[in-house]
Design a protein around this motif. Sequence first.
Motif, PDB file in Angstrom:
ATOM      1  N   UNK A 145       0.837  -1.191   0.000  1.00 40.74           N
ATOM      2  CA  UNK A 145       0.000   0.000   0.000  1.00 40.74           C
ATOM      3  C   UNK A 145       0.878   1.248   0.000  1.00 40.74           C
ATOM      4  N   UNK A 146       0.865   2.038  -1.079  1.00 43.49           N
ATOM      5  CA  UNK A 146       1.700   3.238  -1.130  1.00 43.49           C
ATOM      6  C   UNK A 146       1.389   4.226   0.004  1.00 43.49           C
ATOM      7  N   UNK A 147       0.158   4.237   0.467  1.00 46.63           N
ATOM      8  CA  UNK A 147      -0.219   5.128   1.565  1.00 46.63           C
ATOM      9  C   UNK A 147       0.551   4.838   2.846  1.00 46.63           C
ATOM     10  N   UNK A 148       0.935   3.592   3.041  1.00 41.99           N
ATOM     11  CA  UNK A 148       1.713   3.230   4.229  1.00 41.99           C
ATOM     12  C   UNK A 148       3.065   3.928   4.245  1.00 41.99           C
ATOM     13  N   UNK A 149       3.693   4.021   3.077  1.00 45.23           N
ATOM     14  CA  UNK A 149       4.995   4.680   2.992  1.00 45.23           C
ATOM     15  C   UNK A 149       4.879   6.151   3.404  1.00 45.23           C
ATOM     16  N   UNK A 150       3.838   6.798   2.934  1.00 47.70           N
ATOM     17  CA  UNK A 150       3.616   8.208   3.271  1.00 47.70           C
ATOM     18  C   UNK A 150       3.351   8.349   4.764  1.00 47.70           C
ATOM     19  N   UNK A 151       2.466   7.522   5.289  1.00 44.45           N
ATOM     20  CA  UNK A 151       2.131   7.591   6.718  1.00 44.45           C
ATOM     21  C   UNK A 151       3.365   7.354   7.581  1.00 44.45           C
ATOM     22  N   UNK A 152       4.148   6.347   7.262  1.00 43.57           N
ATOM     23  CA  UNK A 152       5.340   6.071   8.058  1.00 43.57           C
ATOM     24  C   UNK A 152       6.371   7.184   7.926  1.00 43.57           C
ATOM     25  N   UNK A 153       6.457   7.815   6.759  1.00 45.69           N
ATOM     26  CA  UNK A 153       7.378   8.952   6.595  1.00 45.69           C
ATOM     27  C   UNK A 153       6.956  10.104   7.498  1.00 45.69           C
ATOM     28  N   UNK A 154       5.667  10.375   7.571  1.00 44.96           N
ATOM     29  CA  UNK A 154       5.155  11.447   8.437  1.00 44.96           C
ATOM     30  C   UNK A 154       5.416  11.112   9.911  1.00 44.96           C
ATOM     31  N   UNK A 155       5.410   9.836  10.252  1.00 46.73           N
ATOM     32  CA  UNK A 155       5.619   9.403  11.641  1.00 46.73           C
ATOM     33  C   UNK A 155       7.087   9.434  12.078  1.00 46.73           C
ATOM     34  N   UNK A 156       8.012   9.589  11.133  1.00 44.13           N
ATOM     35  CA  UNK A 156       9.442   9.473  11.429  1.00 44.13           C
ATOM     36  C   UNK A 156       9.918  10.340  12.599  1.00 44.13           C
ATOM     37  N   UNK A 157       9.560  11.627  12.674  1.00 43.50           N
ATOM     38  CA  UNK A 157      10.065  12.422  13.810  1.00 43.50           C
ATOM     39  C   UNK A 157       9.625  11.864  15.167  1.00 43.50           C
ATOM     40  N   UNK A 158       8.421  11.341  15.242  1.00 46.34           N
ATOM     41  CA  UNK A 158       7.908  10.816  16.505  1.00 46.34           C
ATOM     42  C   UNK A 158       8.601   9.503  16.865  1.00 46.34           C
ATOM     43  N   UNK A 159       8.913   8.708  15.841  1.00 44.66           N
ATOM     44  CA  UNK A 159       9.669   7.473  16.065  1.00 44.66           C
ATOM     45  C   UNK A 159      11.059   7.801  16.611  1.00 44.66           C
ATOM     46  N   UNK A 160      11.697   8.818  16.036  1.00 41.89           N
ATOM     47  CA  UNK A 160      13.035   9.217  16.487  1.00 41.89           C
ATOM     48  C   UNK A 160      12.992   9.711  17.932  1.00 41.89           C
ATOM     49  N   UNK A 161      12.002  10.523  18.264  1.00 42.64           N
ATOM     50  CA  UNK A 161      11.869  11.003  19.647  1.00 42.64           C
ATOM     51  C   UNK A 161      11.616   9.853  20.613  1.00 42.64           C
ATOM     52  N   UNK A 162      10.845   8.871  20.173  1.00 43.79           N
ATOM     53  CA  UNK A 162      10.513   7.726  21.021  1.00 43.79           C
ATOM     54  C   UNK A 162      11.719   6.872  21.362  1.00 43.79           C
ATOM     55  N   UNK A 163      12.706   6.873  20.495  1.00 41.77           N
ATOM     56  CA  UNK A 163      13.921   6.090  20.767  1.00 41.77           C
ATOM     57  C   UNK A 163      14.661   6.580  22.003  1.00 41.77           C
ATOM     58  N   UNK A 164      14.459   7.835  22.350  1.00 44.33           N
ATOM     59  CA  UNK A 164      15.145   8.429  23.500  1.00 44.33           C
ATOM     60  C   UNK A 164      14.350   8.243  24.788  1.00 44.33           C
ATOM     61  N   UNK A 165      13.209   7.574  24.725  1.00 40.87           N
ATOM     62  CA  UNK A 165      12.344   7.402  25.895  1.00 40.87           C
ATOM     63  C   UNK A 165      11.996   5.941  26.140  1.00 40.87           C
ATOM     64  N   UNK A 166      12.957   5.037  26.231  1.00 40.61           N
ATOM     65  CA  UNK A 166      12.620   3.620  26.380  1.00 40.61           C
ATOM     66  C   UNK A 166      11.906   3.322  27.702  1.00 40.61           C
TER      67      UNK A 166
END
Length: 168
Positions: A145-166
């Motif tokens: 689903x091409x929409x998944x790629x877009x959604x996950x790209x938009x989520x990237x900053x939040x994923x990066x921030x989450x890595x610092x909060x295990x």
Amino acid sequence: MSFSLIPRGVYPAVTHISPKALAEKGVRLVLADLDNTLVPYRVTEPSRAVRQWRDALAAEGIALFLLSNSRKPGRPHSFAQKLDIPCIGHAGKPKREGFFRAMERMGVTPDQTVMVGDQIFTDVLGANRSGVTPLLVKPIRLAGNPGRYIRYAVETPFRLLGRWRPFV
């Protein structure tokens, strides 16, 4: 209840989340998304690794509960039955109702519960809004689903921030 898109840690897969560490944090219930969290889309059988993780959770006194937004009739319930775990399909994440129904059914509170999922805007947001600790995993497979790629790209900053909060 918080409106936050930041998870408490980002993990390679559900099997990298330690049942022992969860138990030490007082967790008694793991709510888990289905597609791209426990198995890839369209896969109908739990893997041996997922079964072993479920067993390790149970050995620590932690229940696994499937909380899915899947619109495929019967898919979440059929998968949950194969794992011998409870399930709510069409959960409506990020709405709080599905989270609260699952916790009430299992007799636990939000501080005893974590949500494991692969999406920021459903799993993480819904967990945070419900007072549940959100744990994010890498999606198993984006293909299809091409929409998944877009959604996950938009989520990237939040994923990066989450890595610092295990959490564990």
